[in-house]
Design an enzyme around this catalytic site. Structure first.
Site, PDB file in Angstrom:
ATOM      1  N   THR A 139      41.058  17.688  62.635  1.00 17.07           N
ATOM      2  CA  THR A 139      42.142  18.571  62.485  1.00 17.07           C
ATOM      3  C   THR A 139      43.420  18.093  62.306  1.00 17.07           C
ATOM      4  O   THR A 139      43.642  16.944  62.541  1.00 17.07           O
ATOM      5  CB  THR A 139      42.059  19.590  63.806  1.00 17.07           C
ATOM      6  OG1 THR A 139      43.116  20.741  63.624  1.00 17.07           O
ATOM      7  CG2 THR A 139      42.590  18.993  64.928  1.00 17.07           C
ATOM      8  N   THR A 140      44.229  18.873  61.608  1.00 17.84           N
ATOM      9  CA  THR A 140      45.766  18.409  61.220  1.00 17.84           C
ATOM     10  C   THR A 140      46.634  18.705  62.513  1.00 17.84           C
ATOM     11  O   THR A 140      46.937  19.897  62.495  1.00 17.84           O
ATOM     12  CB  THR A 140      46.055  19.114  59.952  1.00 17.84           C
ATOM     13  OG1 THR A 140      45.012  19.047  59.113  1.00 17.84           O
ATOM     14  CG2 THR A 140      47.444  18.264  59.562  1.00 17.84           C
ATOM     15  N   GLU A 146      37.915  15.040  44.625  1.00 19.15           N
ATOM     16  CA  GLU A 146      37.610  16.659  44.656  1.00 19.15           C
ATOM     17  C   GLU A 146      38.087  17.117  43.538  1.00 19.15           C
ATOM     18  O   GLU A 146      37.584  18.199  43.016  1.00 19.15           O
ATOM     19  CB  GLU A 146      38.407  17.386  45.833  1.00 19.15           C
ATOM     20  CG  GLU A 146      37.416  18.003  46.807  1.00 19.15           C
ATOM     21  CD  GLU A 146      38.206  18.808  47.970  1.00 19.15           C
ATOM     22  OE1 GLU A 146      39.237  18.342  48.510  1.00 19.15           O
ATOM     23  OE2 GLU A 146      37.907  19.842  48.347  1.00 19.15           O
ATOM     24  N   HIS A 192      46.432  29.303  59.291  1.00 18.73           N
ATOM     25  CA  HIS A 192      47.459  28.848  60.421  1.00 18.73           C
ATOM     26  C   HIS A 192      48.213  29.633  60.565  1.00 18.73           C
ATOM     27  O   HIS A 192      48.691  29.227  61.849  1.00 18.73           O
ATOM     28  CB  HIS A 192      48.094  27.666  59.320  1.00 18.73           C
ATOM     29  CG  HIS A 192      46.997  26.451  58.914  1.00 18.73           C
ATOM     30  ND1 HIS A 192      47.110  25.717  57.848  1.00 18.73           N
ATOM     31  CD2 HIS A 192      46.002  26.005  59.608  1.00 18.73           C
ATOM     32  CE1 HIS A 192      46.196  24.822  57.868  1.00 18.73           C
ATOM     33  NE2 HIS A 192      45.520  24.973  58.868  1.00 18.73           N
ATOM     34  N   GLY A 195      43.738  18.188  52.322  1.00 15.82           N
ATOM     35  CA  GLY A 195      44.775  19.019  52.012  1.00 15.82           C
ATOM     36  C   GLY A 195      44.622  19.127  50.454  1.00 15.82           C
ATOM     37  O   GLY A 195      43.821  18.555  49.884  1.00 15.82           O
ATOM     38  N   LYS A 249      49.861  19.652  64.132  1.00 10.89           N
ATOM     39  CA  LYS A 249      50.961  20.505  63.245  1.00 10.89           C
ATOM     40  C   LYS A 249      52.181  20.511  64.380  1.00 10.89           C
ATOM     41  O   LYS A 249      52.098  20.620  65.625  1.00 10.89           O
ATOM     42  CB  LYS A 249      50.397  21.946  63.168  1.00 10.89           C
ATOM     43  CG  LYS A 249      49.423  21.912  62.075  1.00 10.89           C
ATOM     44  CD  LYS A 249      48.637  23.221  61.895  1.00 10.89           C
ATOM     45  CE  LYS A 249      47.380  22.952  60.966  1.00 10.89           C
ATOM     46  NZ  LYS A 249      46.339  22.209  61.751  1.00 10.89           N
ATOM     47  N   HIS A 272      31.705  16.309  58.867  1.00 13.24           N
ATOM     48  CA  HIS A 272      32.933  16.950  58.068  1.00 13.24           C
ATOM     49  C   HIS A 272      33.030  18.322  58.267  1.00 13.24           C
ATOM     50  O   HIS A 272      32.527  19.095  57.854  1.00 13.24           O
ATOM     51  CB  HIS A 272      32.636  16.628  56.585  1.00 13.24           C
ATOM     52  CG  HIS A 272      33.761  16.798  55.465  1.00 13.24           C
ATOM     53  ND1 HIS A 272      34.175  15.990  54.619  1.00 13.24           N
ATOM     54  CD2 HIS A 272      34.494  17.702  55.538  1.00 13.24           C
ATOM     55  CE1 HIS A 272      35.206  16.356  53.887  1.00 13.24           C
ATOM     56  NE2 HIS A 272      35.597  17.516  54.513  1.00 13.24           N
ATOM     57  N   HIS A 310      39.406  12.288  51.680  1.00 13.57           N
ATOM     58  CA  HIS A 310      38.765  13.305  50.764  1.00 13.57           C
ATOM     59  C   HIS A 310      39.094  12.748  49.292  1.00 13.57           C
ATOM     60  O   HIS A 310      40.279  12.347  49.027  1.00 13.57           O
ATOM     61  CB  HIS A 310      39.419  14.737  50.622  1.00 13.57           C
ATOM     62  CG  HIS A 310      39.195  15.651  51.892  1.00 13.57           C
ATOM     63  ND1 HIS A 310      39.493  15.101  53.149  1.00 13.57           N
ATOM     64  CD2 HIS A 310      38.627  16.706  51.852  1.00 13.57           C
ATOM     65  CE1 HIS A 310      38.651  16.027  53.845  1.00 13.57           C
ATOM     66  NE2 HIS A 310      38.513  16.997  53.237  1.00 13.57           N
ATOM     67  N   HIS A 349      36.479  20.784  59.414  1.00 13.69           N
ATOM     68  CA  HIS A 349      37.891  20.984  59.595  1.00 13.69           C
ATOM     69  C   HIS A 349      37.958  22.116  60.833  1.00 13.69           C
ATOM     70  O   HIS A 349      37.476  23.141  60.529  1.00 13.69           O
ATOM     71  CB  HIS A 349      38.640  21.539  58.324  1.00 13.69           C
ATOM     72  CG  HIS A 349      38.659  20.558  57.265  1.00 13.69           C
ATOM     73  ND1 HIS A 349      39.513  19.488  57.089  1.00 13.69           N
ATOM     74  CD2 HIS A 349      37.649  20.453  56.290  1.00 13.69           C
ATOM     75  CE1 HIS A 349      39.028  18.968  56.090  1.00 13.69           C
ATOM     76  NE2 HIS A 349      38.263  19.326  55.369  1.00 13.69           N
TER      77      HIS A 349
END
Ligand code: 6MZ
Length: 363
Positions: A99-100, A229, A67, A199, A102, A15, A226, A17
């Protein structure tokens, strides 16, 4: 035990990011450049980067800043390379990096080109050999090994397995989430193994992501979510209904939810420092690690965001050992158990077991 003892132990990180794992020094360097260009005011962001205590809200504000600093193809390549090298340097032998992807039209970035920049970063690693293509990928061994850095200098080179998870950000639409899943399917031969949902947990609705996650699961991609949380019983139930192969965090679970999680035996990615810093868990003394560990529930200790929380896998192992009174052998066993929860084929699992078996002799 000294930190060195945790560093030398082989470790599995599941885990992490990408944009949360960037070195502070790199972020400061990038901020200085953007400061000089007048895009940001360096002195305003310097203390934000170096601050240590952050609430969950502040963490997500920091990600928006990170970002701005990193979302450029060349920089994504650079941070991917650095993050892998950093994990390898503390003897992480298997890394699932998430990773997201983009999209940013103004700089000609699509989700695909973002991911390609990540893949470039994996290939650019040169302090360690990287194995990132699945064994069953449709390429010959020769071609595969040429994709691995093998500038061997005579001594045995370190090796790290890297697999990618593509994250869906909770701010995204159903269409954007679906685009990420389709990209993951296309990039399977290049080491993309699954999908993550992450997110800001107070943003977005489960039904927005559900169609994409369901599709991903049907297509045989691995899923990690996730989960819990923040308190959100309805969403936690819906997430468990999907039967993800792993979940992250599980901080705000009620009695019923624990029961269900345990009966489903879904492995939990535990991020101690992150949970405490963001206040998802009040203090380390009351962290659910202890209960899960004592009931032999599958779990794996991870960093979440080694950059943002100034941590490392070794530091997290050290923290778990001191907070819960575990010895070196118990932590080693925890690390080895994680092999069972990785999103890779049996051949990788077999090779990792060999690495742990030979390291066990030194324990
Ligand atoms: C939820 C988190 C997170 O994808 O841009 N992220 N999501 N909870 C957390 N706990 C602290 N830490 C990181 O990496 C940064 C992104 O990862 C997710 C957020 O969506 C963040 O924007 P990438 O490489």
């Amino acid at each position: 035990m000294e930190m060195e003892g945790w560093v030398s132990m082989p470790k599995v990180e599941l885990h992490a990011h990408l944009n949360g794992s960037v070195r502070d020094s790199t972020l400061l360097e990038l901020a200085r450049v953007l400061g000089e260009k007048g895009v940001i005011v360096f002195s305003d962001v310097e203390h934000v980067i170096l601050k240590n205590e952050r609430s969950l809200t502040e963490v997500f504000r920091l990600f928006d800043l990170i970002h701005i600093l990193t979302t450029d193809h060349k920089i994504i390549t650079r941070i991917t390379k650095e993050v892998i090298e950093d994990f390898a340097s503390e003897n992480v032998v298997y890394l699932e990096l998430r990773t997201t992807p983009k999209k940013n039209d103004s700089i000609g970035m699509s989700k695909r080109s973002y991911l390609e920049a990540v893949l470039e970063g994996i290939k650019a690693v040169n302090t360690v050999d990287v194995a990132f293509r699945p064994h069953n990928a449709d390429v010959s061994n020769v071609k595969r090994s040429s994709l691995i850095n093998d500038t061997c200098n005579g001594s045995t080179r370190k090796k790290i397995y890297v697999r990618l998870l593509l994250s869906i950000d909770r701010r995204e639409t159903t269409e954007a989430a679906m685009e990420t899943v389709k990209l993951a399917l296309e990039m399977r031969d290049l080491g993309v193994v699954g999908i993550d949902l992450s997110g800001n947990p107070i943003v977005g609705e489960w039904m927005t992501f559900f169609p994409a996650l369901k599709f991903a699961r049907e297509q045989g991609l691995y899923i990690t979510l996730h989960c819990g949380e923040v308190p959100n019983p309805k969403e936690i139930q819906a997430m468990l209904d999907l039967l993800p192969q792993r979940i992250g965090h599980a901080c705000c679970f009620e009695e019923e939810e624990w029961k269900r999680l345990k009966s489903l035996n879904i492995p939990v990615e535990i991020c101690l420092t992150s949970n405490i810093r963001t206040n998802s868990v009040r203090s380390i003394e009351v962290h659910h690690f202890a209960d899960l560990y004592n009931s032999k529930h599958p779990l794996v200790i991870c960093t979440d965001d080694s950059g943002v929380f100034s941590t490392s896998v070794s530091k997290e192992y050290n923290l778990a050992a001191s907070a819960f009174g575990l010895g070196r052998r118990e932590i080693f066993q925890l690390a080895r158990n994680a092999i069972e929860y990785i999103f890779a084929d049996d051949e990788v699992k077999r090779e990792l077991k060999e690495i742990f078996n030979s390291a066990e002799l030194d324990q």
